[in-house]
Scaffold this active site. Structure first.
Site, PDB file in Angstrom:
ATOM      1  N   SER A 184      37.160  21.538   4.678  1.00  0.00           N
ATOM      2  CA  SER A 184      37.746  21.218   5.983  1.00  0.00           C
ATOM      3  C   SER A 184      37.659  19.712   6.171  1.00  0.00           C
ATOM      4  O   SER A 184      38.218  18.964   5.375  1.00  0.00           O
ATOM      5  CB  SER A 184      37.030  21.998   7.097  1.00  0.00           C
ATOM      6  OG  SER A 184      37.661  21.782   8.341  1.00  0.00           O
ATOM      7  N   HIS A 241      41.594  23.220   5.687  1.00  0.00           N
ATOM      8  CA  HIS A 241      42.075  23.308   7.063  1.00  0.00           C
ATOM      9  C   HIS A 241      43.003  22.126   7.355  1.00  0.00           C
ATOM     10  O   HIS A 241      42.607  20.972   7.215  1.00  0.00           O
ATOM     11  CB  HIS A 241      40.890  23.314   8.038  1.00  0.00           C
ATOM     12  CG  HIS A 241      39.996  24.498   7.863  1.00  0.00           C
ATOM     13  ND1 HIS A 241      38.659  24.481   8.184  1.00  0.00           N
ATOM     14  CD2 HIS A 241      40.238  25.749   7.384  1.00  0.00           C
ATOM     15  CE1 HIS A 241      38.125  25.653   7.929  1.00  0.00           C
ATOM     16  NE2 HIS A 241      39.055  26.441   7.434  1.00  0.00           N
ATOM     17  N   ASP A 247      33.218  28.350   8.658  1.00  0.00           N
ATOM     18  CA  ASP A 247      34.164  29.087   7.829  1.00  0.00           C
ATOM     19  C   ASP A 247      33.715  29.052   6.369  1.00  0.00           C
ATOM     20  O   ASP A 247      33.317  28.008   5.854  1.00  0.00           O
ATOM     21  CB  ASP A 247      35.570  28.483   7.959  1.00  0.00           C
ATOM     22  CG  ASP A 247      36.638  29.380   7.363  1.00  0.00           C
ATOM     23  OD1 ASP A 247      36.447  30.610   7.358  1.00  0.00           O
ATOM     24  OD2 ASP A 247      37.664  28.846   6.913  1.00  0.00           O
TER      25      ASP A 247
END
Length: 199
Positions: free
Chosen positions: A19, A46, A139
């Protein structure tokens, strides 16, 4: 990658999640995997879905592996990096067929590392490798647990080495991490695993 074309050897697939700070981390990782990786790589980064993504082009310029946005209904190919497109979850079946979905957000994100990792765990079990790189949030942690419970291998970037330690630390906190490594060591480690016992 149909069942008849799955790679021989102990591992069949690598999945990577990142991310915040992840573009540079992915560049560093993929650049060192070399041109002839015998398994596919699936990646979740992401991204802001409001903007056209050029991540595949950016990464392709920095690695010898082909890099492309994943396409719904295609098969994961050995030696190819398939990137989840913005706002689509990426899943994989045991025959290597890739599926993209726009189901609800997971931990406020889509694509979700957890969903990718859980599909990898279910499809490949002990033949799977997943890697959690730099990023904020949690995540990937639940998905890493799933991979571990199915006998797969979980590699996590050392939080002290990560630009953003949240995702790596969350994965470590689950107890699922098999190996915690600085970024610069992960590619060689993955290559060692996927090339072991190959003829």
């Amino acid at each position: 990658m149909t069942a008849a074309h799955q790679p021989p050897g102990p591992y069949a697939i690598v999945a990577v999640a990142s991310s915040a700070g992840g573009i540079q981390a992915l560049i560093a990782l993929l650049a060192e995997l070399g041109p002839d990786l015998p398994v596919p790589v699936l990646a979740v980064q992401h991204l802001d879905p409001r903007h056209r993504t050029v991540i595949a082009d950016v990464l392709a310029r920095r690695t010898e592996l082909p890099v492309k946005l994943a396409v719904d209904g295609e098969y994961a190919r050995p030696g190819t990096v398939h990137i989840a497109p913005p706002a689509r979850h990426l899943l994989v079946r045991s025959d290597g067929l890739l599926t993209l979905t726009d189901t609800e957000l997971v931990h406020f994100v889509r694509p979700s590392a957890d969903l990718l990792f859980e599909s990898v765990a279910s499809a490949y079990g002990p033949r799977s490798i997943v890697c959690v790189l730099t990023g904020t949030g949690v995540d990937g942690a639940k998905g890493a647990q799933a991979v571990g419970s199915h006998g797969g291998t979980v590699i996590v970037q050392d939080p002290e080495d990560a630009e953003h330690p949240g995702m790596p630390q969350a994965a470590i906190d689950t107890g699922a991490a098999d190996f915690v490594l600085p970024l610069e060591e992960i590619a060689a480690f993955i290559r060692g695993l996927v090339e072991a016992k190959r003829q």
